[in-house]
Write an enzyme that holds these catalytic residues in place. Sequence first.
Site, mmCIF file in Angstrom:
data_model
loop_
_atom_site.group_PDB
_atom_site.id
_atom_site.type_symbol
_atom_site.label_atom_id
_atom_site.label_comp_id
_atom_site.label_asym_id
_atom_site.label_seq_id
_atom_site.Cartn_x
_atom_site.Cartn_y
_atom_site.Cartn_z
ATOM 1 N N MET A 28 0.847 -1.196 0.000
ATOM 2 C CA MET A 28 0.000 0.000 0.000
ATOM 3 C C MET A 28 0.884 1.247 0.000
ATOM 4 O O MET A 28 0.436 2.342 0.375
ATOM 5 C CB MET A 28 -0.945 -0.019 1.204
ATOM 6 C CG MET A 28 -1.875 -1.232 1.154
ATOM 7 S SD MET A 28 -3.440 -1.007 2.014
ATOM 8 C CE MET A 28 -2.886 -0.737 3.666
ATOM 9 N N LEU A 31 6.852 2.990 1.387
ATOM 10 C CA LEU A 31 7.697 1.807 1.551
ATOM 11 C C LEU A 31 8.771 2.000 2.623
ATOM 12 O O LEU A 31 9.313 3.084 2.785
ATOM 13 C CB LEU A 31 8.374 1.477 0.213
ATOM 14 C CG LEU A 31 7.405 1.268 -0.958
ATOM 15 C CD1 LEU A 31 8.184 0.938 -2.224
ATOM 16 C CD2 LEU A 31 6.383 0.173 -0.661
ATOM 17 N N HIS A 32 9.056 0.917 3.325
ATOM 18 C CA HIS A 32 10.130 0.907 4.327
ATOM 19 C C HIS A 32 10.970 -0.353 4.101
ATOM 20 O O HIS A 32 10.698 -1.135 3.174
ATOM 21 C CB HIS A 32 9.543 0.973 5.735
ATOM 22 C CG HIS A 32 8.465 -0.036 6.000
ATOM 23 N ND1 HIS A 32 8.712 -1.391 6.042
ATOM 24 C CD2 HIS A 32 7.129 0.106 6.198
ATOM 25 C CE1 HIS A 32 7.588 -2.039 6.286
ATOM 26 N NE2 HIS A 32 6.601 -1.149 6.367
ATOM 27 N N HIS A 35 9.214 -3.667 3.359
ATOM 28 C CA HIS A 35 8.783 -3.869 1.962
ATOM 29 C C HIS A 35 9.998 -4.194 1.084
ATOM 30 O O HIS A 35 9.933 -5.069 0.211
ATOM 31 C CB HIS A 35 8.143 -2.599 1.393
ATOM 32 C CG HIS A 35 6.880 -2.180 2.075
ATOM 33 N ND1 HIS A 35 6.786 -1.024 2.803
ATOM 34 C CD2 HIS A 35 5.656 -2.751 2.105
ATOM 35 C CE1 HIS A 35 5.551 -0.904 3.275
ATOM 36 N NE2 HIS A 35 4.851 -1.930 2.867
ATOM 37 N N GLY A 145 4.918 -10.179 4.231
ATOM 38 C CA GLY A 145 5.728 -10.123 5.450
ATOM 39 C C GLY A 145 5.024 -10.864 6.583
ATOM 40 O O GLY A 145 3.803 -10.803 6.719
ATOM 41 N N ASP A 148 2.231 -9.303 9.188
ATOM 42 C CA ASP A 148 0.782 -9.466 9.060
ATOM 43 C C ASP A 148 0.488 -10.963 9.048
ATOM 44 O O ASP A 148 0.069 -11.536 8.028
ATOM 45 C CB ASP A 148 0.290 -8.783 7.785
ATOM 46 C CG ASP A 148 0.505 -7.283 7.859
ATOM 47 O OD1 ASP A 148 -0.060 -6.660 8.758
ATOM 48 O OD2 ASP A 148 1.264 -6.746 7.031
ATOM 49 N N GLN A 151 -2.877 -12.232 7.927
ATOM 50 C CA GLN A 151 -3.052 -11.997 6.479
ATOM 51 C C GLN A 151 -2.415 -13.135 5.677
ATOM 52 O O GLN A 151 -2.982 -13.619 4.697
ATOM 53 C CB GLN A 151 -2.426 -10.657 6.107
ATOM 54 C CG GLN A 151 -2.346 -10.386 4.619
ATOM 55 C CD GLN A 151 -1.965 -8.939 4.331
ATOM 56 O OE1 GLN A 151 -2.810 -8.065 4.335
ATOM 57 N NE2 GLN A 151 -0.704 -8.675 4.051
ATOM 58 N N MET A 182 8.789 -2.777 11.660
ATOM 59 C CA MET A 182 8.604 -1.697 10.687
ATOM 60 C C MET A 182 7.176 -1.714 10.151
ATOM 61 O O MET A 182 6.618 -2.771 9.854
ATOM 62 C CB MET A 182 9.598 -1.847 9.554
ATOM 63 C CG MET A 182 10.985 -1.561 10.046
ATOM 64 S SD MET A 182 12.040 -0.967 8.748
ATOM 65 C CE MET A 182 13.547 -0.765 9.674
HETATM 66 O O1 PAF Z 1 -0.217 -5.886 3.574
HETATM 67 C C1 PAF Z 1 -0.637 -4.948 2.877
HETATM 68 O O2 PAF Z 1 0.041 -3.931 2.692
HETATM 69 C C2 PAF Z 1 -2.009 -5.053 2.238
HETATM 70 O O3 PAF Z 1 -2.905 -5.717 3.069
HETATM 71 C C3 PAF Z 1 -1.979 -5.698 0.830
HETATM 72 C C4 PAF Z 1 -1.513 -7.139 0.901
HETATM 73 C C5 PAF Z 1 -1.066 -4.897 -0.076
HETATM 74 C C6 PAF Z 1 -3.381 -5.689 0.225
HETATM 75 O O4 PAF Z 1 -3.871 -4.406 0.083
#
Ligand code: PAF
Length: 285
Positions: A28, A31-32, A35, A145, A148, A151, A182
Site C-alpha cells: 500500500m 515503503l520501508h 517492503h 511479510g 501481518d 493476512q 517496521m
Molecule cells: O499488507 C498490505 O500492505 C495489504 O494488506 C496488501 C496485501 C497490499 C493488500 O492491500
Amino acid sequence: MMVTGDISMVRSHRWLNPGLEWGLVPTMGYLHEGHLSLVRSARSQNERVAVSIFVNPTQFMPGEDLKTYPTNMQRDLELLKHENADLIFMPENAVMYPAGFQTAISVDDVSQPLEGSSRPTHFRGVATVVAKLLNIVEPTRIYFGQKDAQQTIVIKRMVEDLNFNCEIIICPIVRESDGLAMSSRNIRLFKDQRRAATSLYKALSAASKLFRNGQYDASILRKLMIYTISQEPLAKIDYVSVADPLSLEELVFINDGALFSVAVFFGDVRLIDNMLVRPQFNESD
Ligand code: PAF
C-alpha cells in the site's frame, strides 16, 4: 522500470516475454525496509519483479485511517528503481473498483479472530484485492511479510481454495534497532508514542523467553504480555493472543507451536506485531 496504473499495460508487459518467472510484492506504498526486503527476496528468486502500490479502500473500516494513510509516491518509485523492480502497478480506485463492482472473496474461519474480531470486514477487502492482483499480474510467486501473520494465513487459504497457480513466500519481520516492527503507520506516532511502542516487542520477547524456560500455559503467557504492555500508560491494548499458528484458535496449553500476537493503540495509531514459537525453537533465539 515500467510504471503504470493500467491493467492492460500490465498484461501486455507481463506477456511480452512469455515463460519468465515473475515475483509480485503487493503493497500500500510508503515503503520501508520491510517492503524492500520483500522486493529483494522477489528479485533473488524471479526473473522479473512487479510491485503494486494501492491503498486498498475496501480493507479499511469506516473510521479507520484510510484518509490519513501515509503516501509518498515519488520516494517509493525512487526506492523501487534502486531495487531494480521491473514493473510498478499503481492503479486508481476506479480501475480496481469500477462502477458496478460487486464481488468479494470471503475466507471464513481464519478471518474471524484477532484482526477479524476488531476489523470484521478487513480480510474480505484484503482477499478480494489480492485475488485481483493475482489475476492481473499472474505472478509465479507472491511475497508477504510475517508481520501481518493472519493476512498470510488468510491468503494461503484463499490461494489453495481457489486454485491460484502461485507460490506464497513469507519473509521475516524487519525491526527497528529497538525492536519495533517496521510499519508504514509508525510515522504517525508522536515521539512519546514511538518510545512506548517498543512495548509490543518487549511483551512478545518476554513471553517467548518465559516459554523457552518451559512455561507452556497460554493464560500465563497472555498475562505476562498484558502486564508488560500495561506498563506504558500511552498503550491501549486491543488484543493479546496465544493461538494455534494454523487455525488461529486460542490455546489453553502449547503442545506444538504458537503464534503470540498483539494489537495495541497509541492514540489513533493501531500497531500489530507477533512472534512464532515452537518448543526447542523460537524467533527471538
Ligand atoms: O499488507 C498490505 O500492505 C495489504 O494488506 C496488501 C496485501 C497490499 C493488500 O492491500
